[in-house]
Design a protein around this motif. Sequence first.
Motif, PDB file in Angstrom:
ATOM      1  N   THR A 231       0.826  -1.206   0.000  1.00 43.04           N
ATOM      2  CA  THR A 231       0.000   0.000   0.000  1.00 43.04           C
ATOM      3  C   THR A 231       0.858   1.252   0.000  1.00 43.04           C
ATOM      4  OG1 THR A 231      -1.783  -1.139   1.173  1.00 43.04           O
ATOM      5  CG2 THR A 231      -1.779   1.276   1.250  1.00 43.04           C
ATOM      6  N   TYR A 232       1.930   1.228   0.807  1.00 43.43           N
ATOM      7  CA  TYR A 232       2.825   2.389   0.867  1.00 43.43           C
ATOM      8  C   TYR A 232       3.471   2.632  -0.504  1.00 43.43           C
ATOM      9  CZ  TYR A 232       6.276   5.646   2.750  1.00 43.43           C
ATOM     10  OH  TYR A 232       7.034   6.760   3.012  1.00 43.43           O
ATOM     11  N   GLU A 234       2.282   1.871  -3.437  1.00 43.83           N
ATOM     12  CA  GLU A 234       1.283   2.376  -4.368  1.00 43.83           C
ATOM     13  C   GLU A 234       0.938   3.838  -4.095  1.00 43.83           C
ATOM     14  OE1 GLU A 234      -0.640  -2.092  -4.687  1.00 43.83           O
ATOM     15  OE2 GLU A 234      -1.725  -0.500  -3.623  1.00 43.83           O
ATOM     16  N   GLU A 235       0.913   4.215  -2.825  1.00 43.40           N
ATOM     17  CA  GLU A 235       0.545   5.588  -2.476  1.00 43.40           C
ATOM     18  C   GLU A 235       1.683   6.572  -2.657  1.00 43.40           C
ATOM     19  OE1 GLU A 235      -2.861   4.512   0.903  1.00 43.40           O
ATOM     20  OE2 GLU A 235      -0.879   5.228   1.515  1.00 43.40           O
ATOM     21  N   HIS A 236       2.928   6.081  -2.636  1.00 41.85           N
ATOM     22  CA  HIS A 236       4.092   6.973  -2.713  1.00 41.85           C
ATOM     23  C   HIS A 236       4.965   6.678  -3.925  1.00 41.85           C
ATOM     24  CE1 HIS A 236       3.448   8.575   1.408  1.00 41.85           C
ATOM     25  NE2 HIS A 236       2.955   7.367   1.637  1.00 41.85           N
ATOM     26  N   HIS A 280       2.558   2.652 -13.890  1.00 45.53           N
ATOM     27  CA  HIS A 280       2.139   4.045 -14.070  1.00 45.53           C
ATOM     28  C   HIS A 280       2.671   4.597 -15.397  1.00 45.53           C
ATOM     29  CE1 HIS A 280       0.049   4.992 -10.362  1.00 45.53           C
ATOM     30  NE2 HIS A 280       0.996   4.394  -9.655  1.00 45.53           N
TER      31      HIS A 280
END
Length: 332
Positions: A231-232, A234-236, A280
């Motif tokens: 999660t970290y 993906e968020e950063h 991305h």
Amino acid sequence: MRRRFSEGSPIASTVVTGDDFDELEHTFQAFLAPDTVKLHTPAPTGSFDISQLSGLRIPGIDPNGLSVYELTLDSDVILQGEETPDAYTVVVTLNGHSQAKIDGEIVPSRHVVTGPDTRFQTRYDHPDILLLRMGRQLVADTMRERLGEAPTSPLRFDPLITSGMDQWITLLQTFSDTAVSGLFDRSPLAASHFEKLLLHGLLDTQPHSLSGELAEDRPRSRSAAVRRAMTYCEEHAAEPVSIGELAMATRISVRALQLAFRTELGLTPLEYLRRIRLDHVHQDLLAIARGRAEGTVTDVALRWGFTHLGRFSGLYRSTYGKLPSETARLTA
């Protein structure tokens, strides 16, 4: 089911409308194997409307892309033809009646899936229809990402869509409503995520020839630390992230984090972060190719932290089977 598109929307627009059924036949010929398409109207009266709700505006099918169309027929129509070698089509009949024959066999459902080179004959009685068109290469690339390697054989869907797909059909309707609203014009990232949700949902819920391989590949439950780290990442993904920062965020030691990733995912935390960033990049290049964004391959690579362009190009090619510049042009 005639829609009012968001004013100025570059995505949702009318493809063809009117009461000239010869024109309608020519339209189907542009999307299917043209020599096979025949359109018969027992009573050649009424009207039709085909609108494109999402996808790249090119004739036929984009083998790397996904498009959604809306078809309204105020008439009885018999359509027969053959799918092109590079496309899949999901046909969802929302209103009216339809009866399909796929490769010579009657399919007892109002909703069907056709694949590359599939022969079909469908009778429609004043229907409202949603059509989801997916490029063969897009489906193959998605399966390769899911399995970690190229599929062992071409994917063939079961043509019959049953009531077990009701939630997915609702999702497709929600996608079409959102496209008409103009939201996807303002948020290409939302459109991209929604398209992935549609595609993965279809692969997971509609039976096909590779369903068994997908079921075998479903991951085991992951530890809380690995889930927090994922999660970290993906968020950063757009920020500089070190292995130390990642370990602090997941509240375990660097060594424990590396071991957990090796055991559960088969790669290091930073390799996982690189995969997220590469995805991305891929989505940004597709957005450029579809006219939803501007920029160059170099711009996109640097935006996501790939500063050595030679290594980046090689990594991208090994992951997606083509150069970044080819994706930006949507070439095969």
